[in-house]
Design an enzyme around this catalytic site. Structure first.
Site, short mmCIF file in Angstrom:
data_model
loop_
_atom_site.label_atom_id
_atom_site.label_comp_id
_atom_site.label_asym_id
_atom_site.label_seq_id
_atom_site.Cartn_x
_atom_site.Cartn_y
_atom_site.Cartn_z
N TYR A 138 0.83 -1.02 -0.13
CA TYR A 138 -0.01 -0.08 0.08
C TYR A 138 0.82 1.30 0.07
O TYR A 138 1.63 1.47 0.96
CB TYR A 138 -0.88 0.04 1.16
CG TYR A 138 -1.97 1.00 1.30
CD1 TYR A 138 -2.77 1.54 0.37
CD2 TYR A 138 -1.79 1.73 2.81
CE1 TYR A 138 -3.48 2.41 0.66
CE2 TYR A 138 -2.89 2.70 2.85
CZ TYR A 138 -3.57 3.19 1.93
OH TYR A 138 -4.69 4.16 1.91
N TYR A 166 -11.59 -3.84 7.36
CA TYR A 166 -10.15 -3.74 7.98
C TYR A 166 -10.29 -2.59 8.94
O TYR A 166 -9.82 -2.71 9.97
CB TYR A 166 -9.41 -3.21 6.57
CG TYR A 166 -8.25 -2.79 7.35
CD1 TYR A 166 -6.86 -3.68 7.44
CD2 TYR A 166 -7.61 -1.34 7.69
CE1 TYR A 166 -5.82 -3.40 7.95
CE2 TYR A 166 -6.50 -1.17 8.09
CZ TYR A 166 -5.26 -2.00 8.44
OH TYR A 166 -4.19 -1.64 9.12
N HIS A 167 -11.11 -1.34 8.48
CA HIS A 167 -10.96 -0.08 9.45
C HIS A 167 -11.88 -0.36 10.46
O HIS A 167 -11.90 0.16 11.66
CB HIS A 167 -11.29 1.28 8.92
CG HIS A 167 -10.30 1.33 7.77
ND1 HIS A 167 -10.43 0.99 6.38
CD2 HIS A 167 -8.90 1.92 7.79
CE1 HIS A 167 -9.29 1.23 5.73
NE2 HIS A 167 -8.62 1.78 6.62
N LYS A 177 -10.15 17.71 16.51
CA LYS A 177 -9.59 17.17 15.56
C LYS A 177 -9.21 17.92 14.56
O LYS A 177 -10.07 17.92 13.64
CB LYS A 177 -9.97 15.86 15.20
CG LYS A 177 -9.58 14.41 15.91
CD LYS A 177 -10.01 13.27 15.43
CE LYS A 177 -9.23 12.88 14.28
NZ LYS A 177 -7.64 12.75 14.34
N ASP A 194 -7.91 14.59 9.14
CA ASP A 194 -7.49 13.26 9.54
C ASP A 194 -8.76 12.54 10.07
O ASP A 194 -9.28 13.16 11.23
CB ASP A 194 -6.31 13.33 10.67
CG ASP A 194 -6.33 11.92 11.43
OD1 ASP A 194 -6.46 10.86 10.92
OD2 ASP A 194 -5.88 11.98 12.60
N HIS A 223 -9.06 9.26 11.33
CA HIS A 223 -8.69 8.27 12.24
C HIS A 223 -9.11 8.88 13.74
O HIS A 223 -8.42 9.50 14.47
CB HIS A 223 -7.43 7.75 12.22
CG HIS A 223 -7.39 6.87 10.76
ND1 HIS A 223 -7.00 7.64 9.66
CD2 HIS A 223 -7.36 5.77 10.63
CE1 HIS A 223 -6.79 6.50 8.75
NE2 HIS A 223 -7.10 5.35 9.29
#
Length: 652
Positions: free
Chosen positions: A15, A169-170, A528, A532, A534
């Site tokens: 990746y 995945y996340h 935040k 981003d 996440h």
């Protein structure tokens, strides 16, 4: 078995993408020369969220976590000298998937490729963006519509293309249990297929079911993870057969790619990550009946920063050794008939079915977004609490922490640093692109795009026309926002205190005592800044602060420094906590600190967390940041105690 009769291995990918399209192209060609067999493109956050590189929110984010692609010229440069007709390309792109696929089609056409032969995948899973990564643009319903627009378009024009990669995945990175990962991913897939029914002729629908692929996570509990993959295979076969009436077994096949767990990579003793990556890869390769179609492995040092080409090569060699030096591919499934495996698979399927039933009862995945988000935040809190209490062992983190210094991290250059000049270079080329294009043609194409979005037409033809005309990523995003509206997803963090108070008695007493002296409840503002998405760290800090008795403000992701300062003016917090995991902490926090100074709010201590190298941490302290935390600071109660100390100190 002779080598010629050995089944072909999975696709080998890394990746990758950073700085500029030209720099990423050089990396891709180098990796292909080393034996990589497919491309997996990482895009930067402005590209993922539909902003141009010179947008206010893009500041500090350009080229950091992936490659910036602002227009067709960037896409040309990204794949220069790489024949797209022969390549299998995975693009990790979601909200802007129609646009990036449009640019890819346009670039392939310029190469003279037969577009119908293009092979690859766009991730194109928006639902998990509301739950875990935060790169959404629009509300859920129009986002779902664009997913199925891509599916319908590729069926007709790109029959070898996977129009969606359902991404669990996340979900695991956000704290999902195996049962939640199974259920939330499968619920997403059914939401997409239900919407797709009206866009694909009945006779072609089974084949379109067969084009849906998955992208999963493999964690360190590798027996459980392998069983999870076998459960995925069996549940998908069951759903496609019973819910959608797909008769051909090849269209019911669970096709998936994998990146093994980045969440479990440790900053402490990072050389241990090599073993973790290898063990996690076994979970998705050992069982032939549940083997991944493509594997990409993180590098051992990704908890520290960007991996170098050598680090990526090391991960690629790990795959090649397993595939070509061992005899793994010569055997049938090693686990069929194993009673322990069968029991675990059935247990996971049962738990996933219960979750699926709950989600179906709420009206499906789109209607259940708030529910799923809150479940993930709570599951992640439970996971972290077990690590803090040493119920879960993480070698080098909460046990066996004494170690010799790692020579792999010694000296300069142990991780790659993004080129600080890349952002200015990208913006300069973006401005040159705008100057050189036919503005009238661009504006007409954008007007047609907006009309298509409003009318319900398939979004792809107008997107491709806009790409060829010279429109930019930000202009495409602006048209979509204008047509469908903007959206702020749920945070999953309730302001109501939870029942999770075990082990918090001492810190709760300290919070109560300080609050009494202050004359009001100790208040933490969690922000935040930047793009981003996440949000795990921010969510867990806010959740733990709430459970410790603090008053919290957390408005979610994608805030500008100015918006955070305005929130500080309004809410009058005692501490501001910032979470940035994209590597953009220096410019974003510098901007915020200056704005706090201009607003006369320098008396509010600021703390910051993220993947922050030691030198950067020192620079942040010089700016006035009171505390800096990195992934090694996993004990949240210590952070809570630091907050109390900051507020209770005589200088505050």
């Amino acid at each position: 078995m002779s080598a010629s009769n050995t089944p072909r291995p999975w696709l080998f990918r890394t990746y990758a993408g950073h700085s500029t399209a030209a720099a990423s192209n050089a990396l891709y060609r180098d990796n292909l020369a080393k034996g990589q067999t497919g491309l997996s493109v990482a895009f930067d956050l402005p590209t993922q969220t539909g902003y141009d590189s010179d947008h206010e929110l893009a500041r500090g984010e350009v080229g950091k976590v992936g490659v910036p692609v602002s227009h067709l010229g960037d896409m040309r440069a990204l794949f220069a000298d790489i024949p797209l007709e022969q390549m299998n390309t995975s693009m990790t792109i979601n909200a802007t998937a129609p646009w990036l696929l449009a640019l890819y089609i346009a670039a392939a056409g310029e190469q003279g490729a037969d577009v119908s032969k293009l092979q690859g995948t766009v991730q194109n899973d928006i639902i998990k963006e509301y739950l875990s990564r935060g790169t959404y643009i629009c509300p859920p319903k129009p986002s779902l519509r664009m997913i199925t627009d891509i599916a319908a378009y590729t069926r007709e024009h790109l029959p070898k293309w996977n129009p969606m990669n359902v991404c669990s995945y996340h979900l695991q990175e956000a704290g999902a249990t195996p049962e939640e990962e199974l259920a939330f991913a499968l619920a997403t897939a059914t939401a997409v297929l239900d919407d797709m029914k009206g866009k694909v002729p009945d006779e072609h629908f089974p084949a379109m079911v067969g084009r849906i692929s998955f992208f999963v996570n493999a964690g360190i509990r590798f027996v459980t993870e392998m069983c999870k993959m076998r459960a995925f295979v069996e549940l998908w076969d069951e759903i496609t057969r019973e819910r959608y009436g797909v008769k051909d077994p090849k269209f019911r096949r669970f096709r998936y790619g994998v990146q093994v767990n980045s969440l479990g990579l440790t900053e402490q003793q990072p050389e241990n990550n090599v073993y973790r990556i290898l063990i996690e890869m076994l979970a998705v390769t050992l069982s032939k009946n549940a083997r991944a179609r493509a594997v990409q492995l993180p590098a051992w040092n990704e908890a520290l920063g960007l991996p170098r080409p050598w680090d990526q090569q090391w991960s690629l060699r790990m795959q090649q050794i397993l595939a070509y030096e061992t005899d793994l591919l010569e055997y049938d499934d090693l686990f069929d008939g194993n009673p322990a495996i069968t029991r675990k698979v059935e247990e996971l399927k049962s738990g996933a079915r219960a979750e699926l039933s709950q989600i179906d009862g709420m009206g499906g995945a789109v209607a259940a977004i708030d529910y799923m988000k809150s479940r993930l935040v709570e599951s992640n809190a439970a996971r972290i609490a077990k690590i803090e209490a040493r119920e879960t062992t993480v070698v080098g983190v909460n046990r066996w922490t004494e170690a010799a210094p790692s020579p792999l991290t010694a000296g300069d250059g142990s991780i790659m640093v993004a080129d600080p000049a890349a952002e200015a270079d990208q913006i300069a080329r973006l401005n040159a692109w705008r100057e050189a294009r036919d503005e009238a043609a661009v504006q007409k194409a954008l007007a047609d795009l907006r009309a298509a979005a409003k009318s319900g037409e398939n979004i792809m033809p107008a997107s491709i026309a806009a790409a060829r005309a010279g429109a930019t990523t930000g202009e495409w995003g602006a048209m979509v926002r204008d047509a469908f509206g903007q959206y702020r997803g749920p945070t999953g963090v309730s302001k109501n205190p939870s029942n999770r108070t075990q082990g918090l008695e001492e810190i709760r007493a300290q919070v109560d005592a300080v609050s009494d002296r202050l004359g009001r409840r100790l208040k933490l503002l969690v922000g935040k800044p930047g793009l981003d998405g996440h949000s795990n760290g921010a969510e867990q800090i806010a959740t733990r602060a709430r459970d410790c008795g603090m008053d919290i403000t957390y408005d979610g992701i994608r805030m500008t420094p100015a918006e955070i300062v305005e929130s500080a003016k309004k809410d009058d917090p005692h501490v501001i906590g910032l979470s940035i995991l994209s590597g953009s902490h220096i410019p974003l926090i510098a901007d915020l600190m200056q704005q706090l100074k201009d607003a006369g709010l320098t008396d509010i201590p600021v703390i910051a967390g993220g993947i922050i190298p030691d030198d950067d941490a020192e620079d942040l302290r010089k700016m006035g940041v009171a505390r800096v935390y990195t992934p090694k600071d996993f004990e949240l109660n210590r952070i809570m105690a630091d907050i109390v100390t900051l507020v209770d100190s005589p200088n505050q």
